[in-house]
Structures are given as C-alpha cells and as structure tokens.
Scaffold this motif. Structure first.
Motif, PDB file in Angstrom:
ATOM      1  N   ALA A 188      52.460  46.579  32.107  1.00 41.64           N
ATOM      2  CA  ALA A 188      53.033  46.782  33.526  1.00 41.64           C
ATOM      3  C   ALA A 188      53.235  45.218  33.509  1.00 41.64           C
ATOM      4  CB  ALA A 188      53.015  48.289  34.997  1.00 41.64           C
ATOM      5  N   ASP A 189      53.957  44.980  33.938  1.00 41.14           N
ATOM      6  CA  ASP A 189      54.009  43.053  34.701  1.00 41.14           C
ATOM      7  C   ASP A 189      53.141  43.539  36.270  1.00 41.14           C
ATOM      8  OD1 ASP A 189      54.725  41.900  31.958  1.00 41.14           O
ATOM      9  OD2 ASP A 189      56.339  41.601  32.954  1.00 41.14           O
ATOM     10  N   PHE A 190      52.148  42.638  36.713  1.00 42.18           N
ATOM     11  CA  PHE A 190      52.242  42.503  38.038  1.00 42.18           C
ATOM     12  C   PHE A 190      51.713  40.684  39.021  1.00 42.18           C
ATOM     13  CE2 PHE A 190      48.247  44.394  35.853  1.00 42.18           C
ATOM     14  CZ  PHE A 190      46.955  43.308  36.965  1.00 42.18           C
ATOM     15  N   ASP A 191      51.684  40.845  39.961  1.00 45.43           N
ATOM     16  CA  ASP A 191      51.463  39.568  40.159  1.00 45.43           C
ATOM     17  C   ASP A 191      50.781  39.570  41.610  1.00 45.43           C
ATOM     18  OD1 ASP A 191      53.191  37.757  37.911  1.00 45.43           O
ATOM     19  OD2 ASP A 191      54.710  38.401  39.932  1.00 45.43           O
ATOM     20  N   LEU A 192      49.641  38.465  41.401  1.00 42.03           N
ATOM     21  CA  LEU A 192      49.128  38.422  42.572  1.00 42.03           C
ATOM     22  C   LEU A 192      48.500  37.889  43.276  1.00 42.03           C
ATOM     23  CD1 LEU A 192      45.334  40.542  40.673  1.00 42.03           C
ATOM     24  CD2 LEU A 192      47.466  41.616  42.214  1.00 42.03           C
ATOM     25  N   VAL A 193      49.403  37.073  44.669  1.00 43.47           N
ATOM     26  CA  VAL A 193      49.655  35.955  45.131  1.00 43.47           C
ATOM     27  C   VAL A 193      48.402  36.250  46.874  1.00 43.47           C
ATOM     28  CG1 VAL A 193      50.760  34.173  46.261  1.00 43.47           C
ATOM     29  CG2 VAL A 193      51.896  35.842  44.138  1.00 43.47           C
ATOM     30  N   ASN A 194      46.932  35.034  46.701  1.00 43.83           N
ATOM     31  CA  ASN A 194      46.888  35.208  47.994  1.00 43.83           C
ATOM     32  C   ASN A 194      45.317  36.780  48.456  1.00 43.83           C
ATOM     33  OD1 ASN A 194      47.345  32.513  48.057  1.00 43.83           O
ATOM     34  ND2 ASN A 194      49.642  33.327  49.572  1.00 43.83           N
ATOM     35  N   CYS A 195      45.345  36.842  46.661  1.00 43.24           N
ATOM     36  CA  CYS A 195      44.577  38.220  46.676  1.00 43.24           C
ATOM     37  C   CYS A 195      42.976  38.434  47.420  1.00 43.24           C
ATOM     38  CB  CYS A 195      45.342  39.040  46.546  1.00 43.24           C
ATOM     39  SG  CYS A 195      46.244  39.950  46.297  1.00 43.24           S
ATOM     40  N   LEU A 196      42.289  39.163  48.033  1.00 45.32           N
ATOM     41  CA  LEU A 196      40.800  39.254  47.928  1.00 45.32           C
ATOM     42  C   LEU A 196      40.190  40.534  47.380  1.00 45.32           C
ATOM     43  CD1 LEU A 196      38.253  38.300  48.309  1.00 45.32           C
ATOM     44  CD2 LEU A 196      38.646  39.796  50.743  1.00 45.32           C
ATOM     45  N   PHE A 197      40.000  40.757  46.688  1.00 47.19           N
ATOM     46  CA  PHE A 197      38.973  41.859  45.777  1.00 47.19           C
ATOM     47  C   PHE A 197      37.229  41.851  45.989  1.00 47.19           C
ATOM     48  CE2 PHE A 197      42.547  41.012  43.762  1.00 47.19           C
ATOM     49  CZ  PHE A 197      43.767  42.484  43.249  1.00 47.19           C
ATOM     50  N   SER A 198      36.862  42.364  47.003  1.00 43.61           N
ATOM     51  CA  SER A 198      35.708  43.083  47.471  1.00 43.61           C
ATOM     52  C   SER A 198      34.902  43.783  47.150  1.00 43.61           C
ATOM     53  CB  SER A 198      35.292  42.208  48.226  1.00 43.61           C
ATOM     54  OG  SER A 198      34.524  41.880  49.150  1.00 43.61           O
ATOM     55  N   GLY A 199      33.941  43.807  46.176  1.00 45.12           N
ATOM     56  CA  GLY A 199      33.000  45.642  46.470  1.00 45.12           C
ATOM     57  C   GLY A 199      33.833  46.552  45.357  1.00 45.12           C
ATOM     58  N   ASN A 200      34.747  46.054  45.049  1.00 43.42           N
ATOM     59  CA  ASN A 200      35.349  47.755  43.891  1.00 43.42           C
ATOM     60  C   ASN A 200      34.007  47.853  42.482  1.00 43.42           C
ATOM     61  OD1 ASN A 200      37.892  47.333  45.353  1.00 43.42           O
ATOM     62  ND2 ASN A 200      38.149  45.161  45.247  1.00 43.42           N
ATOM     63  N   LEU A 201      34.882  49.230  42.696  1.00 47.07           N
ATOM     64  CA  LEU A 201      34.040  49.238  41.394  1.00 47.07           C
ATOM     65  C   LEU A 201      34.875  50.570  40.936  1.00 47.07           C
ATOM     66  CD1 LEU A 201      30.089  50.099  41.441  1.00 47.07           C
ATOM     67  CD2 LEU A 201      31.225  52.168  40.332  1.00 47.07           C
ATOM     68  N   ALA A 202      34.155  49.950  39.309  1.00 39.47           N
ATOM     69  CA  ALA A 202      34.982  51.077  38.320  1.00 39.47           C
ATOM     70  C   ALA A 202      33.883  51.151  37.262  1.00 39.47           C
ATOM     71  CB  ALA A 202      35.464  49.945  37.111  1.00 39.47           C
ATOM     72  N   GLY A 203      33.517  52.441  36.667  1.00 34.29           N
ATOM     73  CA  GLY A 203      32.155  53.576  35.874  1.00 34.29           C
ATOM     74  C   GLY A 203      32.694  52.386  35.326  1.00 34.29           C
ATOM     75  N   ALA A 204      33.507  52.459  34.119  1.00 34.06           N
ATOM     76  CA  ALA A 204      33.545  51.347  32.990  1.00 34.06           C
ATOM     77  C   ALA A 204      33.708  50.226  32.565  1.00 34.06           C
ATOM     78  CB  ALA A 204      34.577  52.049  31.433  1.00 34.06           C
ATOM     79  N   ALA A 205      35.418  50.226  32.891  1.00 34.97           N
ATOM     80  CA  ALA A 205      35.492  48.170  32.713  1.00 34.97           C
ATOM     81  C   ALA A 205      36.791  47.673  34.159  1.00 34.97           C
ATOM     82  CB  ALA A 205      35.936  48.635  31.348  1.00 34.97           C
ATOM     83  N   GLY A 206      36.024  46.702  33.668  1.00 32.63           N
ATOM     84  CA  GLY A 206      37.080  46.229  34.649  1.00 32.63           C
ATOM     85  C   GLY A 206      36.838  46.590  35.914  1.00 32.63           C
ATOM     86  N   GLY A 207      35.924  45.942  36.960  1.00 32.59           N
ATOM     87  CA  GLY A 207      35.302  46.700  38.168  1.00 32.59           C
ATOM     88  C   GLY A 207      36.319  46.528  39.299  1.00 32.59           C
ATOM     89  N   ALA A 208      37.655  45.262  39.047  1.00 36.59           N
ATOM     90  CA  ALA A 208      38.280  45.325  40.357  1.00 36.59           C
ATOM     91  C   ALA A 208      39.813  45.218  39.874  1.00 36.59           C
ATOM     92  CB  ALA A 208      38.378  43.206  40.848  1.00 36.59           C
ATOM     93  N   VAL A 209      39.610  44.408  38.320  1.00 35.90           N
ATOM     94  CA  VAL A 209      41.467  44.655  38.065  1.00 35.90           C
ATOM     95  C   VAL A 209      41.292  44.759  36.286  1.00 35.90           C
ATOM     96  CG1 VAL A 209      43.838  43.405  37.241  1.00 35.90           C
ATOM     97  CG2 VAL A 209      43.042  43.228  39.248  1.00 35.90           C
ATOM     98  N   HIS A 210      41.818  45.985  35.864  1.00 33.45           N
ATOM     99  CA  HIS A 210      41.727  46.246  34.455  1.00 33.45           C
ATOM    100  C   HIS A 210      43.587  46.595  33.505  1.00 33.45           C
ATOM    101  CE1 HIS A 210      41.606  48.649  31.051  1.00 33.45           C
ATOM    102  NE2 HIS A 210      39.902  49.195  31.031  1.00 33.45           N
TER     103      HIS A 210
END
Length: 204
Positions: free
Chosen positions: A94-116
């Motif tokens: 699935a295509d997606f766009d991120l514009v002027n976004c903040l990713f802080s303090g996110n956690l993944a147990g395996a891969a891609g702490g913010a985005v996978h």
C-alpha cells in the motif's frame, strides 16, 4: 472498503488491539487523508501499533496520506517482547505519504520502530516522506530499522531528519535509523544518522 475520507484534528490515543492496527486499520482500495491528527500510546500485539495499512495499492488511486500528524509512544509488541513490526505504522502492498509528521518514542518488538513497509509479489509500492522527523524510536529485539524498515519498497525522503533512533544491536549502524532490503531509499536534503557507513555521509 473504498473511499477517501478526510480526518481533521482527530486524536487516536490509548487504544489496544490483540492483532494489528490499534488506532486505525485501513484495507483494500481505501485511501483516507489524515490532517493534524495525533496518534498516541496505542498498542497492537503484532503489527502497526497505531495504524495498519493493507493494499493492494491501486495505480489510479491516491496514496493514504498523513499531513502534520504526530505519532508518539505507540507500540507493536507481543507478550514475549520479540514480535511486532511498525511501532506507529505498518503498511503492506500500500502506498502512503508522510508530510510534516513527527515520529517520537515509538517501539516495535521486531522491526521498524516507527514505520515498517513491505510488499510481496509483483505489486509496486511507494513510500514518500517530506519534512518529517524521526527521533527516539526503537526496534527492540532485532537490528532491523530503529526508525524505519523497508522491504522491497520504493521510497523517497525529502527534507527529513532521522536521528537518535536505535535497534537491538549494541553497535552503531545504519540499521539504527533505516534498514532496507533490495531497494535503496532516495534521499534529498536529509540528515540520517549512521548511514554514512553505507553512503560515506549522513547528510544529503
């Protein structure tokens, strides 16, 4: 379902899902537009602590879009602590766009702490980030993208900062920031910590 609803000034906080996408789950041809929304402290057991996006992407449709959104303290992690991908967002075909976004303090147990983001088969997929900041995110049990993990996905990043993220490895590598498989991201005017070990510079 299909459609392109606009979500304006919404808050998705404190949601829990035993599978995927605790805050929002998007499937098929739907392409919602999120503007000035906050995704905070959501938790999924497997994938997409705040948001799950499942394609297939449709060439004639716009991408799912997040503009001026904040993703803080979201988590995708199973009970053992070793599973879960995309602490904030998990996207598949699935295509997606991120514009002027903040990713802080996110956690993944395996891969891609913010985005996978990953794709399979012959499906194309494009991820774009413009004027975004990724900091303090973590992939807890694998050296697979403290901030971002991309698997066979085309990606473009412009005017972005990816700094102060970590994976499970004690060594400092580009995987603390971004891990990619087969397709190298296109960076324009970005500051990305530790990718100098791959490109010879962390400033583009």
């Amino acid at each position: 379902d299909s459609g392109a609803p606009m979500m304006l000034d919404c808050v998705f906080a404190g949601n829990i899902d035993s599978i995927n996408g605790a805050g929002v789950s998007i499937e098929g041809p739907a392409t919602p537009d999120f503007r000035s929304c906050r995704f905070e402290s959501n938790r999924a057991t497997f994938d997409g602590g705040a948001v799950e996006i499942k394609g297939p992407a449709q060439p004639e449709n716009p991408a799912v879009t997040f503009t001026s959104c904040r993703f803080r303290g979201n988590r995708a992690q199973n009970s053992s602590g070793t599973g879960g991908t995309g602490g904030a967002i998990r996207a598949f075909n699935a295509d997606f766009d991120l514009v002027n976004c903040l990713f802080s303090g996110n956690l993944a147990g395996a891969a891609g702490g913010a985005v996978h983001a990953s794709r399979s088969g012959g499906a194309g997929m494009l991820v774009r980030a413009v004027n975004c900041t990724f900091g303090g995110n973590m992939a807890a049990s694998q050296a697979r993208g403290g901030a971002i993990f991309l698997n066979g996905v085309d990606s473009e990043m412009t005017n972005c900062v990816v700094w102060g993220n970590r994976d499970s490895s004690a060594s400092l590598t580009r995987n603390d920031s971004i891990d990619w498989n087969s397709r190298v991201p296109v960076f324009t005017n970005c500051l990305v910590e530790h990718v100098d070990l791959f490109f010879g510079t962390d400033s583009f």
